[in-house]
Design a protein around this motif. Structure first.
Motif, PDB file in Angstrom:
ATOM      1  N   ILE A 185     -11.162  10.374  -5.422  1.00 36.13           N
ATOM      2  CA  ILE A 185     -10.419   9.136  -5.663  1.00 36.13           C
ATOM      3  C   ILE A 185      -9.139   9.142  -4.827  1.00 36.13           C
ATOM      4  O   ILE A 185      -8.333  10.065  -4.931  1.00 36.13           O
ATOM      5  CB  ILE A 185     -10.081   8.968  -7.158  1.00 36.13           C
ATOM      6  CG1 ILE A 185     -11.366   8.730  -7.953  1.00 36.13           C
ATOM      7  CG2 ILE A 185      -9.116   7.810  -7.371  1.00 36.13           C
ATOM      8  CD1 ILE A 185     -11.142   8.695  -9.460  1.00 36.13           C
ATOM      9  N   LEU A 186      -8.986   8.138  -4.000  1.00 37.23           N
ATOM     10  CA  LEU A 186      -7.772   8.004  -3.204  1.00 37.23           C
ATOM     11  C   LEU A 186      -6.602   7.575  -4.073  1.00 37.23           C
ATOM     12  O   LEU A 186      -5.514   8.125  -3.996  1.00 37.23           O
ATOM     13  CB  LEU A 186      -7.993   6.985  -2.080  1.00 37.23           C
ATOM     14  CG  LEU A 186      -6.836   6.757  -1.107  1.00 37.23           C
ATOM     15  CD1 LEU A 186      -6.530   8.047  -0.339  1.00 37.23           C
ATOM     16  CD2 LEU A 186      -7.167   5.626  -0.138  1.00 37.23           C
ATOM     17  N   TRP A 187      -6.818   6.567  -4.908  1.00 33.89           N
ATOM     18  CA  TRP A 187      -5.822   6.159  -5.900  1.00 33.89           C
ATOM     19  C   TRP A 187      -6.507   5.352  -6.994  1.00 33.89           C
ATOM     20  O   TRP A 187      -7.558   4.770  -6.803  1.00 33.89           O
ATOM     21  CB  TRP A 187      -4.674   5.370  -5.279  1.00 33.89           C
ATOM     22  CG  TRP A 187      -5.043   4.142  -4.483  1.00 33.89           C
ATOM     23  CD1 TRP A 187      -5.273   4.083  -3.133  1.00 33.89           C
ATOM     24  CD2 TRP A 187      -5.227   2.806  -4.976  1.00 33.89           C
ATOM     25  NE1 TRP A 187      -5.597   2.813  -2.759  1.00 33.89           N
ATOM     26  CE2 TRP A 187      -5.568   2.005  -3.864  1.00 33.89           C
ATOM     27  CE3 TRP A 187      -5.141   2.213  -6.221  1.00 33.89           C
ATOM     28  CZ2 TRP A 187      -5.820   0.635  -3.979  1.00 33.89           C
ATOM     29  CZ3 TRP A 187      -5.384   0.854  -6.351  1.00 33.89           C
ATOM     30  CH2 TRP A 187      -5.712   0.078  -5.237  1.00 33.89           C
ATOM     31  N   ARG A 188      -5.875   5.366  -8.148  1.00 28.04           N
ATOM     32  CA  ARG A 188      -6.368   4.605  -9.296  1.00 28.04           C
ATOM     33  C   ARG A 188      -5.154   4.129 -10.089  1.00 28.04           C
ATOM     34  O   ARG A 188      -4.289   4.939 -10.449  1.00 28.04           O
ATOM     35  CB  ARG A 188      -7.270   5.462 -10.175  1.00 28.04           C
ATOM     36  CG  ARG A 188      -7.681   4.776 -11.489  1.00 28.04           C
ATOM     37  CD  ARG A 188      -8.402   5.743 -12.384  1.00 28.04           C
ATOM     38  NE  ARG A 188      -9.777   5.972 -11.927  1.00 28.04           N
ATOM     39  CZ  ARG A 188     -10.521   7.009 -12.300  1.00 28.04           C
ATOM     40  NH1 ARG A 188      -9.992   7.936 -13.092  1.00 28.04           N
ATOM     41  NH2 ARG A 188     -11.754   7.142 -11.867  1.00 28.04           N
ATOM     42  N   LYS A 189      -5.085   2.839 -10.356  1.00 35.54           N
ATOM     43  CA  LYS A 189      -3.964   2.332 -11.156  1.00 35.54           C
ATOM     44  C   LYS A 189      -4.266   0.940 -11.679  1.00 35.54           C
ATOM     45  O   LYS A 189      -5.179   0.252 -11.195  1.00 35.54           O
ATOM     46  CB  LYS A 189      -2.677   2.329 -10.348  1.00 35.54           C
ATOM     47  CG  LYS A 189      -2.660   1.448  -9.121  1.00 35.54           C
ATOM     48  CD  LYS A 189      -1.327   1.612  -8.404  1.00 35.54           C
ATOM     49  CE  LYS A 189      -1.297   0.867  -7.086  1.00 35.54           C
ATOM     50  NZ  LYS A 189      -0.014   1.051  -6.372  1.00 35.54           N
ATOM     51  N   ARG A 190      -3.479   0.546 -12.668  1.00 33.83           N
ATOM     52  CA  ARG A 190      -3.590  -0.794 -13.246  1.00 33.83           C
ATOM     53  C   ARG A 190      -2.655  -1.722 -12.477  1.00 33.83           C
ATOM     54  O   ARG A 190      -1.446  -1.504 -12.421  1.00 33.83           O
ATOM     55  CB  ARG A 190      -3.216  -0.775 -14.721  1.00 33.83           C
ATOM     56  CG  ARG A 190      -3.309  -2.126 -15.414  1.00 33.83           C
ATOM     57  CD  ARG A 190      -3.287  -1.969 -16.918  1.00 33.83           C
ATOM     58  NE  ARG A 190      -4.459  -1.210 -17.369  1.00 33.83           N
ATOM     59  CZ  ARG A 190      -4.675  -0.885 -18.638  1.00 33.83           C
ATOM     60  NH1 ARG A 190      -3.796  -1.214 -19.571  1.00 33.83           N
ATOM     61  NH2 ARG A 190      -5.754  -0.207 -18.968  1.00 33.83           N
ATOM     62  N   LEU A 191      -3.223  -2.759 -11.873  1.00 36.40           N
ATOM     63  CA  LEU A 191      -2.454  -3.692 -11.072  1.00 36.40           C
ATOM     64  C   LEU A 191      -2.263  -5.004 -11.818  1.00 36.40           C
ATOM     65  O   LEU A 191      -3.160  -5.474 -12.523  1.00 36.40           O
ATOM     66  CB  LEU A 191      -3.151  -3.964  -9.742  1.00 36.40           C
ATOM     67  CG  LEU A 191      -3.161  -2.823  -8.724  1.00 36.40           C
ATOM     68  CD1 LEU A 191      -3.961  -3.228  -7.490  1.00 36.40           C
ATOM     69  CD2 LEU A 191      -1.750  -2.426  -8.327  1.00 36.40           C
ATOM     70  N   ILE A 192      -1.089  -5.582 -11.629  1.00 33.04           N
ATOM     71  CA  ILE A 192      -0.748  -6.873 -12.224  1.00 33.04           C
ATOM     72  C   ILE A 192      -0.922  -7.954 -11.176  1.00 33.04           C
ATOM     73  O   ILE A 192      -0.240  -7.951 -10.147  1.00 33.04           O
ATOM     74  CB  ILE A 192       0.709  -6.871 -12.742  1.00 33.04           C
ATOM     75  CG1 ILE A 192       0.901  -5.784 -13.789  1.00 33.04           C
ATOM     76  CG2 ILE A 192       1.076  -8.245 -13.301  1.00 33.04           C
ATOM     77  CD1 ILE A 192       2.352  -5.574 -14.188  1.00 33.04           C
ATOM     78  N   PHE A 193      -1.851  -8.873 -11.432  1.00 33.28           N
ATOM     79  CA  PHE A 193      -2.064 -10.011 -10.547  1.00 33.28           C
ATOM     80  C   PHE A 193      -1.520 -11.275 -11.211  1.00 33.28           C
ATOM     81  O   PHE A 193      -1.010 -11.231 -12.331  1.00 33.28           O
ATOM     82  CB  PHE A 193      -3.551 -10.152 -10.220  1.00 33.28           C
ATOM     83  CG  PHE A 193      -4.119  -8.992  -9.460  1.00 33.28           C
ATOM     84  CD1 PHE A 193      -3.851  -8.839  -8.108  1.00 33.28           C
ATOM     85  CD2 PHE A 193      -4.907  -8.035 -10.086  1.00 33.28           C
ATOM     86  CE1 PHE A 193      -4.359  -7.762  -7.392  1.00 33.28           C
ATOM     87  CE2 PHE A 193      -5.426  -6.965  -9.382  1.00 33.28           C
ATOM     88  CZ  PHE A 193      -5.149  -6.824  -8.030  1.00 33.28           C
ATOM     89  N   LEU A 194      -1.637 -12.393 -10.529  1.00 33.76           N
ATOM     90  CA  LEU A 194      -1.093 -13.637 -11.070  1.00 33.76           C
ATOM     91  C   LEU A 194      -1.817 -14.076 -12.332  1.00 33.76           C
ATOM     92  O   LEU A 194      -1.195 -14.704 -13.213  1.00 33.76           O
ATOM     93  CB  LEU A 194      -1.185 -14.747 -10.015  1.00 33.76           C
ATOM     94  CG  LEU A 194      -0.238 -14.614  -8.814  1.00 33.76           C
ATOM     95  CD1 LEU A 194      -0.584 -15.650  -7.768  1.00 33.76           C
ATOM     96  CD2 LEU A 194       1.214 -14.751  -9.250  1.00 33.76           C
ATOM     97  N   THR A 195      -3.089 -13.780 -12.463  1.00 40.46           N
ATOM     98  CA  THR A 195      -3.863 -14.286 -13.595  1.00 40.46           C
ATOM     99  C   THR A 195      -4.448 -13.201 -14.489  1.00 40.46           C
ATOM    100  O   THR A 195      -5.041 -13.521 -15.518  1.00 40.46           O
ATOM    101  CB  THR A 195      -5.025 -15.166 -13.089  1.00 40.46           C
ATOM    102  OG1 THR A 195      -5.846 -14.405 -12.198  1.00 40.46           O
ATOM    103  CG2 THR A 195      -4.498 -16.391 -12.353  1.00 40.46           C
ATOM    104  N   GLU A 196      -4.292 -11.934 -14.126  1.00 41.22           N
ATOM    105  CA  GLU A 196      -4.918 -10.895 -14.929  1.00 41.22           C
ATOM    106  C   GLU A 196      -4.382  -9.511 -14.577  1.00 41.22           C
ATOM    107  O   GLU A 196      -3.719  -9.320 -13.549  1.00 41.22           O
ATOM    108  CB  GLU A 196      -6.440 -10.902 -14.703  1.00 41.22           C
ATOM    109  CG  GLU A 196      -6.837 -10.626 -13.266  1.00 41.22           C
ATOM    110  CD  GLU A 196      -8.332 -10.647 -13.044  1.00 41.22           C
ATOM    111  OE1 GLU A 196      -9.092 -10.611 -14.022  1.00 41.22           O
ATOM    112  OE2 GLU A 196      -8.743 -10.696 -11.871  1.00 41.22           O
ATOM    113  N   LEU A 197      -4.680  -8.569 -15.480  1.00 46.38           N
ATOM    114  CA  LEU A 197      -4.496  -7.152 -15.198  1.00 46.38           C
ATOM    115  C   LEU A 197      -5.859  -6.574 -14.810  1.00 46.38           C
ATOM    116  O   LEU A 197      -6.879  -6.956 -15.374  1.00 46.38           O
ATOM    117  CB  LEU A 197      -3.980  -6.408 -16.427  1.00 46.38           C
ATOM    118  CG  LEU A 197      -2.642  -6.839 -17.026  1.00 46.38           C
ATOM    119  CD1 LEU A 197      -2.360  -6.010 -18.278  1.00 46.38           C
ATOM    120  CD2 LEU A 197      -1.534  -6.659 -16.033  1.00 46.38           C
ATOM    121  N   VAL A 198      -5.859  -5.650 -13.856  1.00 40.72           N
ATOM    122  CA  VAL A 198      -7.120  -5.037 -13.420  1.00 40.72           C
ATOM    123  C   VAL A 198      -6.891  -3.552 -13.190  1.00 40.72           C
ATOM    124  O   VAL A 198      -5.909  -3.161 -12.555  1.00 40.72           O
ATOM    125  CB  VAL A 198      -7.642  -5.683 -12.120  1.00 40.72           C
ATOM    126  CG1 VAL A 198      -8.955  -5.027 -11.708  1.00 40.72           C
ATOM    127  CG2 VAL A 198      -7.835  -7.182 -12.288  1.00 40.72           C
TER     128      VAL A 198
END
Length: 235
Positions: free
Chosen positions: A34-47
Motif C-alpha cells: 500500500i502506497l497510502w491509505r486515508k479517509r479523504l473529505i470531498f465536497l459531497t462525501e467522505l471516502v
C-alpha cells in the motif's frame, strides 16, 4: 451535505496503476504494498481511499525495483492532508476569485458542507491551494505578464490571530494573477523585502516590466518595506 459519522457508512475506493505489464519483460505486474491509505473529505462525501503499488514479479528483471501506482489516486489528495483537492480548489476560488474572507469560507465549510474545521485551519487550506497554484504557476505567470507593459501590484496579508503566521498574497491587479504567496512567521519590513519584494523585483526585471504602483493596506511594515525596496514606485 450529510457527512457520514459511522465508519460503516463510509464508502471505499481502491486504486491501482493503469500499467498492467512490465515494460521490460512484459510480465503481468503484481500487487506489492500500500502506497497510502486515508479517509479523504470531498465536497459531497467522505471516502476511504487506498492506493496500491504494483511491481514486476520477476526478480531477475532489470525493472524489478520500479514501482507503479495510480496517477488518478494522486490527483485526489495532497500528501499528509485529509481534504480532497476538489475542496482545496473550491476554497481557492472562493478566496481569490470571489474575494471571500477566511470567515466566509469557514461558514461555507461548516454550515453548507457540514464539516468540522476551525477558522485557523481555513488559512492552512488556503495555503494548500497556493502550493498547488505555485507548482504550475511559473510558466503561467510569465505567459500572462508578456501581455502587460507595466506592473500594478496588490499586496495583502491575512493573519487569523495575533502571534500566528501571516499569509501574504501578491497579485498583479490588471490581470488578477497571483504572483507570490508566502506564509511569514514574522512581518518585519526586512522579511517583507526579502521574501516578497526582492523576488518581485527580479521577476519584473526578467520580464522587462516597469512599475505603475503598489496597493496595500496601511500596515507600517509594508509601507516601510516598499519605501526602502521600491522608493520610486507609487504606493
Amino acid at each position: 451535505m450529510p457527512v457520514p459519522n459511522k465508519p460503516a457508512e463510509v464508502p471505499r475506493r481502491v486504486y491501482r496503476p493503469k500499467q498492467r505489464l512490465c515494460p521490460i519483460c512484459h510480465s503481468v505486474l503484481k500487487r506489492s504494498y500500500i502506497l497510502w491509505r486515508k479517509r479523504l473529505i470531498f465536497l459531497t462525501e467522505l471516502v476511504d481511499v487506498t492506493s496500491w503499488v504494483y511491481q514486476c514479479p520477476d526478480p531477475a528483471c532489470a525493472g524489478a525495483d520500479k514501482i507503479y501506482f495510480s496517477e488518478e489516486a494522486e490527483m485526489l489528495h495532497l500528501k499528509h492532508r485529509r481534504f480532497g483537492r476538489e475542496v482545496i480548489v473550491h476554497i481557492g476560488y472562493r478566496r481569490f476569485w470571489y474575494h471571500q474572507t477566511m470567515y466566509e469560507i469557514h461558514d461555507w465549510l461548516t454550515q453548507d458542507l457540514g464539516l468540522v474545521v476551525s477558522e485557523r485551519h481555513v488559512l492552512n487550506l488556503i495555503g494548500d491551494f497556493l502550493a498547488l497554484l505555485r507548482a504550475a504557476q511559473p510558466a503561467k505567470v510569465r505567459i500572462q505578464l508578456k501581455k502587460l507593459n507595466y506592473l500594478l501590484v496588490g499586496l495583502d496579508g491575512m493573519q487569523p490571530e495575533k502571534g500566528n503566521a501571516c499569509l501574504y498574497i501578491v497579485r498583479e491587479l490588471q490581470s488578477d494573477l497571483t504572483l507570490l504567496a508566502e506564509n511569514l512567521d514574522e512581518s518585519s519590513d526586512a522579511t517583507i523585502r526579502t521574501r516578497l519584494l526582492q523576488p518581485l523585483k527580479d521577476l519584473a526585471n526578467e520580464m522587462g516590466l516597469s512599475w505603475q504602483g503598489i496597493v496595500s493596506d496601511a500596515q507600517e511594515s509594508i509601507r516601510t518595506a516598499v519605501a526602502k525596496e521600491l522608493p520610486n514606485v507609487p504606493h
